[in-house]
Design a protein around this motif. Structure first.
Motif, PDB file in Angstrom:
ATOM      1  N   LYS A   1       0.824  -1.215   0.000  1.00 35.64           N
ATOM      2  CA  LYS A   1       0.000   0.000   0.000  1.00 35.64           C
ATOM      3  C   LYS A   1       0.859   1.266   0.000  1.00 35.64           C
ATOM      4  CE  LYS A   1      -2.977  -2.253   3.334  1.00 35.64           C
ATOM      5  NZ  LYS A   1      -3.209  -2.179   4.772  1.00 35.64           N
ATOM      6  N   VAL A   2       0.236   2.389  -0.358  1.00 34.49           N
ATOM      7  CA  VAL A   2       0.881   3.685  -0.178  1.00 34.49           C
ATOM      8  C   VAL A   2       0.251   4.350   1.038  1.00 34.49           C
ATOM      9  CG1 VAL A   2       1.301   5.964  -1.167  1.00 34.49           C
ATOM     10  CG2 VAL A   2       1.356   3.936  -2.636  1.00 34.49           C
ATOM     11  N   LEU A   3       1.053   4.636   2.042  1.00 30.74           N
ATOM     12  CA  LEU A   3       0.541   5.236   3.277  1.00 30.74           C
ATOM     13  C   LEU A   3       0.602   6.756   3.211  1.00 30.74           C
ATOM     14  CD1 LEU A   3       2.295   3.030   6.022  1.00 30.74           C
ATOM     15  CD2 LEU A   3       0.096   2.644   4.908  1.00 30.74           C
ATOM     16  N   ASN A   4      -0.285   7.417   3.952  1.00 29.25           N
ATOM     17  CA  ASN A   4      -0.119   8.856   4.143  1.00 29.25           C
ATOM     18  C   ASN A   4       0.736   9.100   5.388  1.00 29.25           C
ATOM     19  OD1 ASN A   4      -1.735   8.861   6.488  1.00 29.25           O
ATOM     20  ND2 ASN A   4      -3.599   9.116   5.254  1.00 29.25           N
ATOM     21  N   LEU A   5       1.057  10.366   5.662  1.00 29.13           N
ATOM     22  CA  LEU A   5       2.006  10.672   6.734  1.00 29.13           C
ATOM     23  C   LEU A   5       1.524  10.172   8.097  1.00 29.13           C
ATOM     24  CD1 LEU A   5       4.736  11.989   7.316  1.00 29.13           C
ATOM     25  CD2 LEU A   5       3.555  14.151   7.714  1.00 29.13           C
ATOM     26  N   ASP A   6       0.234  10.387   8.387  1.00 28.85           N
ATOM     27  CA  ASP A   6      -0.301   9.942   9.679  1.00 28.85           C
ATOM     28  C   ASP A   6      -0.173   8.429   9.846  1.00 28.85           C
ATOM     29  OD1 ASP A   6      -0.917  12.417  10.542  1.00 28.85           O
ATOM     30  OD2 ASP A   6      -3.075  12.309  10.099  1.00 28.85           O
ATOM     31  N   GLN A   7      -0.475   7.711   8.771  1.00 22.23           N
ATOM     32  CA  GLN A   7      -0.383   6.252   8.839  1.00 22.23           C
ATOM     33  C   GLN A   7       1.057   5.800   9.032  1.00 22.23           C
ATOM     34  OE1 GLN A   7      -2.326   5.671   5.036  1.00 22.23           O
ATOM     35  NE2 GLN A   7      -4.177   4.835   6.018  1.00 22.23           N
ATOM     36  N   LEU A   8       1.986   6.465   8.334  1.00 19.67           N
ATOM     37  CA  LEU A   8       3.398   6.103   8.447  1.00 19.67           C
ATOM     38  C   LEU A   8       3.892   6.354   9.876  1.00 19.67           C
ATOM     39  CD1 LEU A   8       5.820   5.097   6.762  1.00 19.67           C
ATOM     40  CD2 LEU A   8       6.487   7.483   6.474  1.00 19.67           C
ATOM     41  N   ILE A   9       3.508   7.492  10.428  1.00 21.97           N
ATOM     42  CA  ILE A   9       3.910   7.808  11.804  1.00 21.97           C
ATOM     43  C   ILE A   9       3.335   6.778  12.768  1.00 21.97           C
ATOM     44  CG2 ILE A   9       3.565   9.482  13.684  1.00 21.97           C
ATOM     45  CD1 ILE A   9       3.881  11.717  11.633  1.00 21.97           C
ATOM     46  N   SER A  10       2.096   6.390  12.540  1.00 22.00           N
ATOM     47  CA  SER A  10       1.449   5.417  13.425  1.00 22.00           C
ATOM     48  C   SER A  10       2.170   4.065  13.391  1.00 22.00           C
ATOM     49  CB  SER A  10      -0.026   5.285  13.037  1.00 22.00           C
ATOM     50  OG  SER A  10      -0.522   4.033  13.385  1.00 22.00           O
TER      51      SER A  10
ATOM     52  N   LYS B   1       9.371   0.930  -0.442  1.00 19.30           N
ATOM     53  CA  LYS B   1       8.922   1.088   0.937  1.00 19.30           C
ATOM     54  C   LYS B   1       8.327   2.473   1.159  1.00 19.30           C
ATOM     55  CE  LYS B   1      10.888  -2.152   4.043  1.00 19.30           C
ATOM     56  NZ  LYS B   1      11.242  -2.362   5.436  1.00 19.30           N
ATOM     57  N   ASN B   2       7.373   2.530   2.069  1.00 19.24           N
ATOM     58  CA  ASN B   2       6.851   3.818   2.511  1.00 19.24           C
ATOM     59  C   ASN B   2       7.870   4.442   3.456  1.00 19.24           C
ATOM     60  OD1 ASN B   2       3.872   3.968   1.612  1.00 19.24           O
ATOM     61  ND2 ASN B   2       4.039   1.901   2.468  1.00 19.24           N
ATOM     62  N   THR B   3       8.430   5.581   3.095  1.00 18.95           N
ATOM     63  CA  THR B   3       9.413   6.245   3.976  1.00 18.95           C
ATOM     64  C   THR B   3       9.074   7.732   4.056  1.00 18.95           C
ATOM     65  OG1 THR B   3      11.003   6.974   2.306  1.00 18.95           O
ATOM     66  CG2 THR B   3      11.178   4.681   3.048  1.00 18.95           C
ATOM     67  N   TYR B   4       9.702   8.417   5.012  1.00 17.49           N
ATOM     68  CA  TYR B   4       9.505   9.853   5.123  1.00 17.49           C
ATOM     69  C   TYR B   4      10.034  10.564   3.888  1.00 17.49           C
ATOM     70  CZ  TYR B   4       8.042   8.912   9.825  1.00 17.49           C
ATOM     71  OH  TYR B   4       7.351   8.430  10.896  1.00 17.49           O
ATOM     72  N   VAL B   5      11.104  10.000   3.301  1.00 24.14           N
ATOM     73  CA  VAL B   5      11.653  10.620   2.099  1.00 24.14           C
ATOM     74  C   VAL B   5      10.684  10.473   0.928  1.00 24.14           C
ATOM     75  CG1 VAL B   5      13.553  10.584   0.450  1.00 24.14           C
ATOM     76  CG2 VAL B   5      14.022  10.284   2.900  1.00 24.14           C
ATOM     77  N   SER B   6      10.084   9.284   0.781  1.00 25.10           N
ATOM     78  CA  SER B   6       9.163   9.089  -0.342  1.00 25.10           C
ATOM     79  C   SER B   6       7.916   9.967  -0.174  1.00 25.10           C
ATOM     80  CB  SER B   6       8.791   7.611  -0.489  1.00 25.10           C
ATOM     81  OG  SER B   6       7.919   7.185   0.537  1.00 25.10           O
ATOM     82  N   LEU B   7       7.550  10.262   1.060  1.00 20.74           N
ATOM     83  CA  LEU B   7       6.344  11.067   1.300  1.00 20.74           C
ATOM     84  C   LEU B   7       6.623  12.567   1.298  1.00 20.74           C
ATOM     85  CD1 LEU B   7       4.218   9.288   4.053  1.00 20.74           C
ATOM     86  CD2 LEU B   7       3.499   9.950   1.760  1.00 20.74           C
ATOM     87  N   LEU B   8       7.798  12.951   1.827  1.00 20.45           N
ATOM     88  CA  LEU B   8       8.055  14.379   2.085  1.00 20.45           C
ATOM     89  C   LEU B   8       9.157  14.967   1.205  1.00 20.45           C
ATOM     90  CD1 LEU B   8       8.127  14.247   6.011  1.00 20.45           C
ATOM     91  CD2 LEU B   8       6.218  14.995   4.585  1.00 20.45           C
ATOM     92  N   THR B   9       9.783  14.164   0.378  1.00 18.47           N
ATOM     93  CA  THR B   9      11.027  14.487  -0.344  1.00 18.47           C
ATOM     94  C   THR B   9      12.183  14.552   0.665  1.00 18.47           C
ATOM     95  OG1 THR B   9      11.117  16.925  -0.204  1.00 18.47           O
ATOM     96  CG2 THR B   9       9.761  15.957  -1.991  1.00 18.47           C
TER      97      THR B   9
END
Lengths: 295, 295
Positions: B167-176, B246-254
């Motif tokens: 899946k592709v997670l959003n930031l809240d999901q990744l943090i959780s 992988k879902n990472t902070y870099v993939s989500l936030l640059t």
């Protein structure tokens, strides 16, 4: 006590215990798949022989089953995790357990590893959070359980067993593997119950010896059933030990020799109970049950 | 405190801790291969960031490192077991960790599963057998550790992570996911130290918030290093998160966004320390270290 009374006792305690086990797991705030996977193996039936040994010992010593509930839940969680990991392709590679597909077949290997890790960890949480036992007792029981289940105990025995796969063991070596691999986790509920009930030194000593004997008897019984059992009753294929060239009491002693050894262990177990006036107790009946079980 | 002083502090505590860790493992009565396999991963180096956070918190609150030794050993055993199981083919399937072959590559999958199980179980034994802490404290710490490491914590987060793979997670999901997968086991040593040192309510609250922030910072830092790190320093291949989608902070936030988020978390962490007069403490230095680390 008649066989029927023993059966009723075992059934009543089993049902009472399973209801509480289920409730506990459902309360944990975890993802559905992990919970399902843990419950799938935890609630797969089985005789709950370890919890029943704990409740019976407690009650014979004047305690109440409630006092042993979280210890029983912890034991069954640890027993279940060991089965899940043992069935993994990296270990015994079994696809069938108690007549059902094994955990990793249903949920995948990754989740099966985690379900096992989760059950093992939660076991210590249940014990630490028990509302009835004193803190002194809880610390003692946690140390005893970790020793029985960890590298000194069950995990060490499983490693011994892995390493013995290519070797032929003699009887002493086989007994030494089993004392750790299965014996310690059968001994623990009995010793834990004795501790909770405040048993005397003499009672603790005889109950520990009783536990050693039935632990061995249980394993010998398993080896015999692998040859003589009924696949439907056992829920797993017959003769798999033989096919896998496993070291068993039957391969070392012959079928008749293993049966003799089983009877000898049960005799000794009941001898220990006689020493402390429990020769007619549920514990004696449970020993006899192990002698005659068919699954 | 200068960077050099911080480095010296970390090095001293690390060496002191590792000596005791090694001694403990060598005393266990277990088969050589199991011990070797447990020691291989346990002594593979690493920064010992969790034990150091525990010792630093203890010392800043007026306690002595000795009081936290068995908690630190328990944490590192659990952290190590989680790496061994995480590297298994059934999970992340990694062959390299900290520049060395992973446990299952060296000892085989079966022994790697058991080494992990053994470390997890022994962690609770070490804690229960600690000779310095009170029984009340030990029971509290065991419950806290099991919650942080088990289905409610790390194991639950690992399962979330497994399920998030497609899946592709959003930031809240990744943090959780990360709060449970890595955050809880970074928070525990700090909370445990506060408990052992008898910290005030206000201190406990701010230290917990500090721990939440650096837990997140640690994970963001890992994600950044997976892109910008040096393979030799890290001891693992670069860019593997990207390759594995992988879902990472870099993939989500640059990359820049992740760096900003990291700095924000460290700022907040130090803000919490300021509230309780620890803005210049080793804990503040450790937060800054996380901001600038290169491995």
């Amino acid at each position: 006590m008649t066989d029927q009374t023993l059966n009723d006792y075992m059934q009543t305690r089993k049902e009472w215990f399973e209801k509480r086990l289920d409730t506990f797991l459902r309360k944990l705030p975890i993802t559905e798949k992990l919970r399902e996977s843990m419950l799938y193996s935890l609630m797969a039936g089985g005789k709950r022989i370890r919890p029943i040994l704990l409740f019976a010992t407690l009650e014979e010593l004047g305690g109440k089953p409630d006092q042993g509930l979280s210890v029983a839940i912890a034991i069954e969680m640890i027993h279940t995790y060991s089965l899940i990991h043992d069935d993994l392709p990296a270990m015994d590679d079994d696809e069938l357990r108690r007549g059902r597909a094994t955990n990793h077949i249903v949920y995948g290997e990754g989740t099966a590893v985690l379900a096992g890790d989760g059950l093992l960890t939660a076991a210590f949480q249940v014990l630490a959070e028990d509302p009835l036992l004193s803190e002194t007792l809880k610390v003692q029981l946690i140390a005893m359980l970790a020793s029985a289940a960890g590298p000194e105990g069950m995990v060490g025995g499983q490693e011994d067993d892995l390493e013995a796969e290519e070797k032929v063991l003699n009887l002493d070596q086989l007994i030494s593997v089993h004392r750790r691999k299965t014996g310690r986790l059968i001994k623990f509920p009995i010793e834990a119950a004795a501790r909770i009930a405040g048993a005397s030194e003499a009672e603790q000593m005889q109950l520990s010896a009783y536990a050693d004997n039935i632990g061995l008897a249980f394993q010998i019984g398993d080896d015999i059933l692998d040859i003589t059992g009924n696949q439907n009753e056992l829920g797993k294929p017959i003769g798999s030990d033989l096919d896998n060239h496993k070291n068993t009491y039957v391969s070392l002693l012959t079928l008749d020799g293993a049966r003799e050894e089983l009877a000898k262990q049960i005799d000794r177990a009941i001898g220990c109970l006689n020493e402390i006036g429990l020769g007619q107790s549920v514990l004696a009946q449970l020993a006899n049950y192990l002698l005659h079980r068919t699954h």
